[in-house]
Design a protein around this motif. Structure first.
Motif, PDB file in Angstrom:
ATOM      1  N   GLY A 187       0.842  -1.066   0.202  1.00 54.14           N
ATOM      2  CA  GLY A 187      -0.149  -0.377   0.226  1.00 54.14           C
ATOM      3  C   GLY A 187       0.658   1.492   0.274  1.00 54.14           C
ATOM      4  O   GLY A 187       0.746   2.434  -0.257  1.00 54.14           O
ATOM      5  N   THR A 188       2.377   0.919   0.967  1.00 53.73           N
ATOM      6  CA  THR A 188       2.879   2.039   1.063  1.00 53.73           C
ATOM      7  C   THR A 188       3.790   2.395  -0.748  1.00 53.73           C
ATOM      8  O   THR A 188       4.014   3.503  -0.781  1.00 53.73           O
ATOM      9  CB  THR A 188       3.752   1.919   1.700  1.00 53.73           C
ATOM     10  OG1 THR A 188       3.796   2.185   3.503  1.00 53.73           O
ATOM     11  CG2 THR A 188       4.876   3.533   1.670  1.00 53.73           C
ATOM     12  N   ARG A 189       3.833   1.231  -1.576  1.00 55.82           N
ATOM     13  CA  ARG A 189       4.684   1.447  -2.708  1.00 55.82           C
ATOM     14  C   ARG A 189       3.694   2.292  -3.456  1.00 55.82           C
ATOM     15  O   ARG A 189       3.817   2.522  -4.588  1.00 55.82           O
ATOM     16  CB  ARG A 189       4.800  -0.051  -3.105  1.00 55.82           C
ATOM     17  CG  ARG A 189       6.712  -0.742  -2.175  1.00 55.82           C
ATOM     18  CD  ARG A 189       6.404  -1.886  -2.843  1.00 55.82           C
ATOM     19  NE  ARG A 189       6.101  -2.945  -3.566  1.00 55.82           N
ATOM     20  CZ  ARG A 189       6.261  -3.942  -1.940  1.00 55.82           C
ATOM     21  NH1 ARG A 189       6.782  -3.606  -1.566  1.00 55.82           N
ATOM     22  NH2 ARG A 189       5.124  -4.721  -2.207  1.00 55.82           N
ATOM     23  N   LYS A 190       2.230   1.880  -3.384  1.00 56.61           N
ATOM     24  CA  LYS A 190       1.339   2.105  -4.630  1.00 56.61           C
ATOM     25  C   LYS A 190       0.821   3.168  -4.371  1.00 56.61           C
ATOM     26  O   LYS A 190      -0.121   4.420  -4.830  1.00 56.61           O
ATOM     27  CB  LYS A 190       0.019   1.300  -4.550  1.00 56.61           C
ATOM     28  CG  LYS A 190      -0.102  -0.332  -5.055  1.00 56.61           C
ATOM     29  CD  LYS A 190      -0.563  -0.543  -5.444  1.00 56.61           C
ATOM     30  CE  LYS A 190      -1.552  -0.774  -4.300  1.00 56.61           C
ATOM     31  NZ  LYS A 190      -3.111  -1.231  -4.381  1.00 56.61           N
ATOM     32  N   GLY A 191       1.856   4.683  -3.012  1.00 58.01           N
ATOM     33  CA  GLY A 191       1.244   6.037  -2.671  1.00 58.01           C
ATOM     34  C   GLY A 191      -0.193   6.327  -2.013  1.00 58.01           C
ATOM     35  O   GLY A 191      -0.398   6.736  -1.741  1.00 58.01           O
ATOM     36  N   GLU A 192      -0.823   4.753  -1.705  1.00 57.80           N
ATOM     37  CA  GLU A 192      -1.979   4.877  -0.915  1.00 57.80           C
ATOM     38  C   GLU A 192      -2.020   5.125   0.465  1.00 57.80           C
ATOM     39  O   GLU A 192      -2.956   5.640   1.372  1.00 57.80           O
ATOM     40  CB  GLU A 192      -3.235   3.932  -1.041  1.00 57.80           C
ATOM     41  CG  GLU A 192      -3.394   4.026  -2.615  1.00 57.80           C
ATOM     42  CD  GLU A 192      -4.012   2.366  -2.860  1.00 57.80           C
ATOM     43  OE1 GLU A 192      -4.676   2.748  -3.805  1.00 57.80           O
ATOM     44  OE2 GLU A 192      -3.773   1.807  -2.524  1.00 57.80           O
ATOM     45  N   LEU A 193      -0.787   4.081   1.497  1.00 56.31           N
ATOM     46  CA  LEU A 193      -0.055   4.477   2.986  1.00 56.31           C
ATOM     47  C   LEU A 193       0.671   5.629   3.076  1.00 56.31           C
ATOM     48  O   LEU A 193       1.458   5.487   2.215  1.00 56.31           O
ATOM     49  CB  LEU A 193      -0.453   2.936   3.122  1.00 56.31           C
ATOM     50  CG  LEU A 193      -1.311   1.581   3.378  1.00 56.31           C
ATOM     51  CD1 LEU A 193      -1.335   0.237   3.891  1.00 56.31           C
ATOM     52  CD2 LEU A 193      -2.962   2.544   3.696  1.00 56.31           C
ATOM     53  N   ARG A 194       0.676   5.618   4.789  1.00 56.91           N
ATOM     54  CA  ARG A 194       2.126   6.567   4.178  1.00 56.91           C
ATOM     55  C   ARG A 194       3.246   5.875   5.150  1.00 56.91           C
ATOM     56  O   ARG A 194       3.340   4.700   4.763  1.00 56.91           O
ATOM     57  CB  ARG A 194       1.565   7.504   5.662  1.00 56.91           C
ATOM     58  CG  ARG A 194       1.340   6.333   7.090  1.00 56.91           C
ATOM     59  CD  ARG A 194       0.707   7.589   8.077  1.00 56.91           C
ATOM     60  NE  ARG A 194       0.179   7.297   9.336  1.00 56.91           N
ATOM     61  CZ  ARG A 194       0.931   7.061  10.115  1.00 56.91           C
ATOM     62  NH1 ARG A 194       2.225   6.586  10.659  1.00 56.91           N
ATOM     63  NH2 ARG A 194      -0.067   6.670  11.251  1.00 56.91           N
ATOM     64  N   GLU A 195       4.099   6.343   4.742  1.00 53.97           N
ATOM     65  CA  GLU A 195       5.404   5.916   5.130  1.00 53.97           C
ATOM     66  C   GLU A 195       6.302   5.076   6.235  1.00 53.97           C
ATOM     67  O   GLU A 195       5.415   6.181   6.947  1.00 53.97           O
ATOM     68  CB  GLU A 195       6.271   6.966   4.332  1.00 53.97           C
ATOM     69  CG  GLU A 195       6.718   7.912   3.043  1.00 53.97           C
ATOM     70  CD  GLU A 195       6.946   6.659   1.902  1.00 53.97           C
ATOM     71  OE1 GLU A 195       7.978   5.697   2.184  1.00 53.97           O
ATOM     72  OE2 GLU A 195       6.915   6.811   1.176  1.00 53.97           O
ATOM     73  N   GLY A 196       6.550   4.439   6.651  1.00 55.06           N
ATOM     74  CA  GLY A 196       7.461   3.965   7.672  1.00 55.06           C
ATOM     75  C   GLY A 196       6.175   3.430   8.494  1.00 55.06           C
ATOM     76  O   GLY A 196       6.420   3.319   9.494  1.00 55.06           O
ATOM     77  N   LEU A 197       5.653   2.290   7.700  1.00 52.52           N
ATOM     78  CA  LEU A 197       4.887   1.522   8.475  1.00 52.52           C
ATOM     79  C   LEU A 197       5.183   0.135   8.325  1.00 52.52           C
ATOM     80  O   LEU A 197       6.191  -0.407   7.488  1.00 52.52           O
ATOM     81  CB  LEU A 197       3.138   1.009   7.343  1.00 52.52           C
ATOM     82  CG  LEU A 197       2.330   2.112   6.911  1.00 52.52           C
ATOM     83  CD1 LEU A 197       1.033   1.768   7.045  1.00 52.52           C
ATOM     84  CD2 LEU A 197       1.977   2.680   8.698  1.00 52.52           C
ATOM     85  N   GLY A 198       5.155  -0.219   9.754  1.00 48.94           N
ATOM     86  CA  GLY A 198       6.512  -1.285   9.442  1.00 48.94           C
ATOM     87  C   GLY A 198       5.655  -2.982  10.330  1.00 48.94           C
ATOM     88  O   GLY A 198       4.412  -3.084  10.569  1.00 48.94           O
ATOM     89  N   GLU A 199       7.134  -3.989  11.107  1.00 45.01           N
ATOM     90  CA  GLU A 199       6.077  -4.581  11.430  1.00 45.01           C
ATOM     91  C   GLU A 199       5.344  -4.297  13.338  1.00 45.01           C
ATOM     92  O   GLU A 199       3.878  -5.143  13.150  1.00 45.01           O
ATOM     93  CB  GLU A 199       7.249  -5.885  12.944  1.00 45.01           C
ATOM     94  CG  GLU A 199       6.816  -6.788  13.116  1.00 45.01           C
ATOM     95  CD  GLU A 199       8.174  -7.292  13.850  1.00 45.01           C
ATOM     96  OE1 GLU A 199       8.058  -6.268  14.947  1.00 45.01           O
ATOM     97  OE2 GLU A 199       8.309  -8.550  14.513  1.00 45.01           O
TER      98      GLU A 199
END
Lengths: 211, 211
Positions: free
Chosen positions: B150-162
């Motif tokens: 989702g982050t790669r597609k620009g839909e979710l914010r950066e820095g989402l992790g485990e």
């Protein structure tokens, strides 16, 4: 009727009347947390508890009739400690989302210092399902009340209810399992801030210029 | 090296070679889910499983050496079913937040139809702690991968992790316990939408005019 109905009494039904008695009961509950946490309910024994507590077997039976009874009292005691741990970090005038963050911080700190709590509450699902359910229903109820307060203050959106409280509780319980009990590879503050950011703004990417 | 390392084999190490064998194994696992779910690990018995499966005792020992072994295989099997239940509702081109919503919808539906899964996975913490941990680590890992997409597609914010993945998993597990297993007083769709709204926008009140 002056005789209380035993079925309505608290799990630890024999309340100590002296300071010395209160200290003994405290020692027994603390010892039970270690005994049940390390050995599990089935392997744990009353003599294991009194040995750890440094008390006579007679003292145990002054307060509890059985292993089941001290286990129920322990779950009730731990449930209260979780409530206090979350509450201790709260100040009355915090914004609603900071209240949730402080409550999670307090819980994570408590869980790191009392890692046995997960095993005991989780085993309660099998040993005493009613207490298990009661623990989570009480916790969710407190969260729901805090959310309602935040909505009244105009800080949180309308329509937050029981399911939002269960969502937050689940988030907190699983973050505690992973980052307080299984590993301490992230700081309590970082985890609480990360959870807080989900409640603050969700996960969606915001248009630039909008924080 | 053509000989597989036994330590890498699946918990149910004797893989059936015929269609009939596969059906028998399936019957045994389905019967085990009912037996362990209703009676708990300690009370459950191998004869209880074969009776429910309508198979001979010999068939059990064709595939499993012990009650412990079929329990581990069952947890592995249920873990796979949870994965499939979440995946079945997914379409490849859904926006990232709709993917999470669909995954939760699928999970809640599955949990309503297989309420025993909670008891079995939860008891696994005591019967086979490694499988318990593995189940949640695998689940969190899948969520984390979806978030990264989702982050790669620009839909979710950066820095989402485990930790974000663990937060979502905890939310889903507790919503399932309350609204799939304990009670069905809300629709699966309403609960999934509510969880989705948390991931979409958090809980904060937005300035009016900003949706």
């Amino acid at each position: 009727m002056t005789t209380p109905d035993p079925s309505e009494s608290r799990p630890s039904s024999k309340v100590p009347r002296t300071e010395r008695g209160r200290r003994t009961l405290r020692k027994l509950l603390d010892a039970a947390a270690i005994e049940f946490g390390e050995r599990g309910f089935h392997e744990a024994s009353i003599t294991g508890i009194t040995r750890r507590a440094g008390t006579a077997l007679g003292s145990f039976y002054t307060y509890f009739d059985s292993k089941d009874e001290i286990f129920r009292a322990l779950v009730d005691d731990l449930s209260g400690k979780v409530r206090e741990a979350a509450k201790n970090t709260l100040q009355s005038d915090l914004p609603a989302l900071d209240v949730e963050k402080a409550a999670l911080t307090g819980f994570l700190q408590f869980a790191r210092e009392h890692k046995e709590i997960y095993r005991i509450i989780d085993e309660c699902e099998f040993v005493d399902p009613d207490s298990f359910r009661q623990h989570y229903e009480n916790t969710a109820h407190r969260i729901q009340e805090r959310l309602a307060g935040g909505t009244r203050k105009g800080e949180l959106r309308e329509g937050l209810g029981e399911a939002h409280a269960w969502a937050i509780m689940g988030m907190n319980v699983f973050l505690g399992l992973r980052y307080a009990v299984w590993s301490e590879d992230s700081s309590v503050e970082d985890i609480a801030e990360l959870a807080s950011s989900i409640l603050r703004e969700g996960l969606a990417k915001r248009p630039s210029g909008q924080s």
